[in-house]
Design a protein around this motif. Structure first.
Motif, PDB file in Angstrom:
ATOM      1  N   LEU A  61       0.833  -1.202   0.000  1.00  0.00           N
ATOM      2  CA  LEU A  61       0.000   0.000   0.000  1.00  0.00           C
ATOM      3  C   LEU A  61       0.871   1.256   0.000  1.00  0.00           C
ATOM      4  CD1 LEU A  61      -3.219   0.538   0.802  1.00  0.00           C
ATOM      5  CD2 LEU A  61      -2.064   1.567   2.732  1.00  0.00           C
ATOM      6  N   ASN A  62       0.571   2.191  -0.884  1.00  0.00           N
ATOM      7  CA  ASN A  62       1.329   3.437  -0.827  1.00  0.00           C
ATOM      8  C   ASN A  62       0.412   4.640  -0.675  1.00  0.00           C
ATOM      9  OD1 ASN A  62       0.568   4.230  -3.460  1.00  0.00           O
ATOM     10  ND2 ASN A  62       1.974   2.644  -4.228  1.00  0.00           N
ATOM     11  N   PHE A  63       1.027   5.794  -0.466  1.00  0.00           N
ATOM     12  CA  PHE A  63       0.235   6.979  -0.128  1.00  0.00           C
ATOM     13  C   PHE A  63      -0.722   7.388  -1.247  1.00  0.00           C
ATOM     14  CE2 PHE A  63       3.738   7.713   3.021  1.00  0.00           C
ATOM     15  CZ  PHE A  63       2.932   7.621   4.139  1.00  0.00           C
ATOM     16  N   ASP A  64      -0.415   6.986  -2.510  1.00  0.00           N
ATOM     17  CA  ASP A  64      -1.319   7.342  -3.621  1.00  0.00           C
ATOM     18  C   ASP A  64      -2.685   6.680  -3.489  1.00  0.00           C
ATOM     19  OD1 ASP A  64       0.682   8.690  -4.722  1.00  0.00           O
ATOM     20  OD2 ASP A  64       1.266   7.131  -6.166  1.00  0.00           O
ATOM     21  N   GLN A  65      -2.725   5.588  -2.721  1.00  0.00           N
ATOM     22  CA  GLN A  65      -4.001   4.875  -2.580  1.00  0.00           C
ATOM     23  C   GLN A  65      -4.834   5.408  -1.423  1.00  0.00           C
ATOM     24  OE1 GLN A  65      -1.229   1.576  -3.220  1.00  0.00           O
ATOM     25  NE2 GLN A  65      -3.077   0.374  -3.331  1.00  0.00           N
ATOM     26  N   ILE A  66      -4.404   6.550  -0.865  1.00  0.00           N
ATOM     27  CA  ILE A  66      -5.166   7.180   0.219  1.00  0.00           C
ATOM     28  C   ILE A  66      -5.631   8.536  -0.282  1.00  0.00           C
ATOM     29  CG2 ILE A  66      -5.093   7.965   2.607  1.00  0.00           C
ATOM     30  CD1 ILE A  66      -2.715   6.086   3.015  1.00  0.00           C
ATOM     31  N   GLY A  67      -6.937   8.738  -0.300  1.00  0.00           N
ATOM     32  CA  GLY A  67      -7.458   9.985  -0.874  1.00  0.00           C
ATOM     33  C   GLY A  67      -7.820  10.999   0.192  1.00  0.00           C
ATOM     34  N   GLY A  68      -7.806  12.280  -0.211  1.00  0.00           N
ATOM     35  CA  GLY A  68      -8.352  13.345   0.628  1.00  0.00           C
ATOM     36  C   GLY A  68      -7.545  13.667   1.875  1.00  0.00           C
ATOM     37  N   GLN A  69      -6.304  13.192   1.961  1.00  0.00           N
ATOM     38  CA  GLN A  69      -5.520  13.450   3.181  1.00  0.00           C
ATOM     39  C   GLN A  69      -4.163  14.038   2.821  1.00  0.00           C
ATOM     40  OE1 GLN A  69      -6.791  13.460   5.904  1.00  0.00           O
ATOM     41  NE2 GLN A  69      -8.522  12.057   5.868  1.00  0.00           N
ATOM     42  N   ASP A  70      -4.140  14.898   1.794  1.00  0.00           N
ATOM     43  CA  ASP A  70      -2.847  15.393   1.311  1.00  0.00           C
ATOM     44  C   ASP A  70      -2.039  16.098   2.397  1.00  0.00           C
ATOM     45  OD1 ASP A  70      -3.701  14.330  -0.961  1.00  0.00           O
ATOM     46  OD2 ASP A  70      -4.064  16.207  -2.049  1.00  0.00           O
ATOM     47  N   VAL A  71      -2.733  16.932   3.194  1.00  0.00           N
ATOM     48  CA  VAL A  71      -2.004  17.686   4.229  1.00  0.00           C
ATOM     49  C   VAL A  71      -1.419  16.710   5.251  1.00  0.00           C
ATOM     50  CG1 VAL A  71      -2.244  19.412   6.047  1.00  0.00           C
ATOM     51  CG2 VAL A  71      -3.520  19.663   3.924  1.00  0.00           C
ATOM     52  N   ALA A  72      -2.256  15.760   5.701  1.00  0.00           N
ATOM     53  CA  ALA A  72      -1.797  14.802   6.712  1.00  0.00           C
ATOM     54  C   ALA A  72      -0.659  13.948   6.150  1.00  0.00           C
ATOM     55  CB  ALA A  72      -2.963  13.923   7.151  1.00  0.00           C
ATOM     56  N   ILE A  73      -0.782  13.540   4.892  1.00  0.00           N
ATOM     57  CA  ILE A  73       0.265  12.698   4.291  1.00  0.00           C
ATOM     58  C   ILE A  73       1.577  13.474   4.202  1.00  0.00           C
ATOM     59  CG2 ILE A  73       0.963  11.551   2.133  1.00  0.00           C
ATOM     60  CD1 ILE A  73      -1.950  10.652   1.833  1.00  0.00           C
ATOM     61  N   ASN A  74       1.498  14.753   3.812  1.00  0.00           N
ATOM     62  CA  ASN A  74       2.723  15.572   3.742  1.00  0.00           C
ATOM     63  C   ASN A  74       3.406  15.649   5.093  1.00  0.00           C
ATOM     64  OD1 ASN A  74       2.766  16.131   1.119  1.00  0.00           O
ATOM     65  ND2 ASN A  74       1.726  18.126   1.268  1.00  0.00           N
ATOM     66  N   GLU A  75       2.598  15.922   6.126  1.00  0.00           N
ATOM     67  CA  GLU A  75       3.171  16.041   7.479  1.00  0.00           C
ATOM     68  C   GLU A  75       3.796  14.731   7.911  1.00  0.00           C
ATOM     69  OE1 GLU A  75       0.973  17.700  10.837  1.00  0.00           O
ATOM     70  OE2 GLU A  75      -0.279  18.699   9.348  1.00  0.00           O
ATOM     71  N   LEU A  76       3.095  13.623   7.588  1.00  0.00           N
ATOM     72  CA  LEU A  76       3.597  12.316   7.991  1.00  0.00           C
ATOM     73  C   LEU A  76       4.896  11.993   7.255  1.00  0.00           C
ATOM     74  CD1 LEU A  76       3.105   9.701   9.567  1.00  0.00           C
ATOM     75  CD2 LEU A  76       1.697   8.880   7.707  1.00  0.00           C
ATOM     76  N   GLN A  77       4.898  12.276   5.961  1.00  0.00           N
ATOM     77  CA  GLN A  77       6.112  11.972   5.168  1.00  0.00           C
ATOM     78  C   GLN A  77       7.304  12.756   5.687  1.00  0.00           C
ATOM     79  OE1 GLN A  77       5.015  12.604   1.091  1.00  0.00           O
ATOM     80  NE2 GLN A  77       4.497  10.451   0.789  1.00  0.00           N
TER      81      GLN A  77
END
Ligand code: ATP
Length: 488
Positions: A61-77
């Motif tokens: 599973l990668n971050f592209d398969q998670i929608g609508g959480q761009d801000v959270a994904i950026n912070e997490l990355q």
């Protein structure tokens, strides 16, 4: 060793039996020991989910398969760089990150993000839920904490990985404020062990371990868990906005045959407040509805019906009596007429087919996401909610218990108006305002809205009755029929 013991045991039993000694108590004792050791794994062992094995599909599973959480994904990355660039971190003398907390409502993708983080950082992955650590036996929770850390280390070594991610869902169960549980000694011991393990992470760097916790109630966590050096980073994982919902729908319809006319953007407009899990369920329900109709493709109307199903529950076979149907028809028509007259185009459909707990319902047209409301908009919401009961009264001279939920919602909105300083009381403090003043002001707001609704219904009595008659005959009315009945 095991076989030597078993062999000696059997030899001893044979010896006793041949000498005529009663061996029943020995059998009972052996059975009891077996039951304790093997049939009750909860006594110290826990089931760990290993998300890192190559057989597990979700490990890809990668971050592209998670929608609508761009801000959270950026912070997490950004936070994950600590795991990915340890030399740089050491060189700069930066204290390594030990824990990340994902906080937000249920079903927004926190577990998905933890799994994607393991894949992104090429780490071994261990998952457990906070409730799995809590047992009635003292010391078991602490033992399980030690066990998950040591399993993560072993798993990383076995897989030849430099790091491991331990994901703990429902962190608030395990890490609630100390002293807040009735059997608090066991809870406190478990939490203390977690803190001890986290503190030890800076010494033991091979493999590096990162803890990701998820919670719906960050406010319940013990402050010691959140202090610097523990769960340093908090990432807010909120409900998706409209574009996010469209992306999630896109992700979950990739493997489904869609009619080319399906408009995912339109569906995302109609699903304000849905979480990722709701949207996944919506796509699934639409496919089930299409299959039930033996349609080879999923159409827009399947999605529309699936929204109702996810919001209200399954359609029921229960058939109300004729008089009840007439009452439900006028009730729903009252809601629809007032809503539509207050804002043209706001009603999408109305139905008296029972679904979940509702005997009938009106669906609003898709709207843009809205987070702020004026006094007028909130008052209009109250008016629409009250219109069902008032329409019943106009038609039958009496109201029914069917309006209970409407009244409850209307009061909640009135309460919101008071708390937001929109009422005639002006700015108030929720903590110090007396309840009788809230009640009086709430009642004033509701009474004033009721008078306005009464006037609208009196003036449009014919249209209301006609709409109700059509609804009881047709059971459901869509936008085109509604336009005809109300405006032609
Ligand atoms: P909880 O707080 O209840 O544990 P959660 O936030 O961990 O929930 P997940 O378990 O990650 O939620 O999501 C449940 C399911 O919902 C996922 O398997 C996925 O199908 C879907 N889902 C949730 N959020 C998203 C998202 N942002 N993008 C794509 N799918 C999502």
């Amino acid at each position: 060793m095991k076989s030597v013991l078993i062999g000696s045991g059997l030899a001893m039993v044979m010896f006793l039996w041949l000498n005529g000694i009663n061996i029943t108590p020995v059998f009972i004792a052996v059975a009891l020991i077996f039951a304790v050791l093997y049939l009750m794994p909860g006594q110290g062992q826990m089931k760990l989910t290993n998300g890192g094995s190559s057989r597990d599909k979700s490990s890809n599973l990668n971050f592209d398969q998670i929608g609508g959480q761009d801000v959270a994904i950026n912070e997490l990355q950004e936070a994950l760089q600590f795991v990915m660039q340890p030399e740089k971190i050491d060189h700069m003398g930066i204290r390594p990150l030990k824990g990340i907390l994902l906080a937000g409502p249920p079903g927004t993708g926190k577990t998905l993000m933890a799994r994607a983080a393991a894949n992104f950082t090429s780490s071994a992955f261990m998952a457990a839920s906070g409730s799995e650590f809590i047992e009635m036996y003292a010391g078991v929770g602490a033992k399980r904490i030690r066990q998950i850390f040591s399993s993560a280390r072993k798993e990383a070594k076995r897989m030849n990985k430099k790091s491991a991610i331990i994901f703990i869902d429902e962190l608030e169960v395990l890490a609630a404020k100390r002293g807040s549980n009735s059997s608090h000694m066991e809870y406190d011991q478990t939490l203390n062990q977690l803190l001890v393990e986290m503190d030890g992470l800076s010494q033991n760097k091979d493999p590096r371990i990162l803890l990701i916790g998820a919670t719906n109630r960050a406010d319940l966590l013990d402050p010691a868990v959140l202090r610097p050096g523990r769960f340093d980073r908090q990432v807010q994982v909120d409900l998706p906005d409209r574009a996010g919902r469209a992306k999630i729908l896109f992700i979950h319809t990739q493997n489904k045959p869609l009619d080319p006319d399906v408009d995912l953007d339109d569906i995302s407009r109609a699903t304000f407040g849905f979480s990722g899990a709701h949207l996944e369920s919506l796509a699934n329900e639409a496919a089930i509805l299409a299959m039930r109709e033996e349609s080879p493709i999923i159409k827009q109307n399947h999605f529309r019906e699936a929204i109702d199903k996810v919001m209200m529950g399954e359609k029921l076979d229960r058939q109300p009596s004729v008089s009840e149907m007439e009452r439900i028809s006028i009730h729903e028509s009252g809601h629809a007429l007032v809503c539509e007259l207050l804002e043209y185009g706001s009603v999408a459909s109305l139905t008296i087919v029972p679904r979940g707990k509702a005997l009938g319902f009106m669906r609003r047209s898709p709207q843009d996401d809205q987070y702020l409301y004026t006094y007028k908009e909130l008052e209009q919401q109250i008016m629409t909610m009250l219109a069902g009961a008032l329409a019943e009264e106009l038609r039958f001279g009496s109201r029914s218990s069917g309006a209970r939920n409407d009244f409850q919602q209307a009061w909640n909105v009135a309460r919101e108006m008071i708390s937001s300083g929109l009422s005639s009381l002006g700015v108030v403090s929720d903590d110090s305002i007396p309840t009788d003043i809230i009640y009086k002001e709430g009642k004033r707001i509701i009474d004033s809205a009721e008078n306005k609704v009464q006037a609208i219904l009196d003036e449009n009595k014919e249209r209301l009755f006609e709409l109700a008659t059509c609804l009881s005959l047709q059971e459901s009315i869509g936008r085109p029929s509604l336009e005809k009945i109300l405006y032609q």
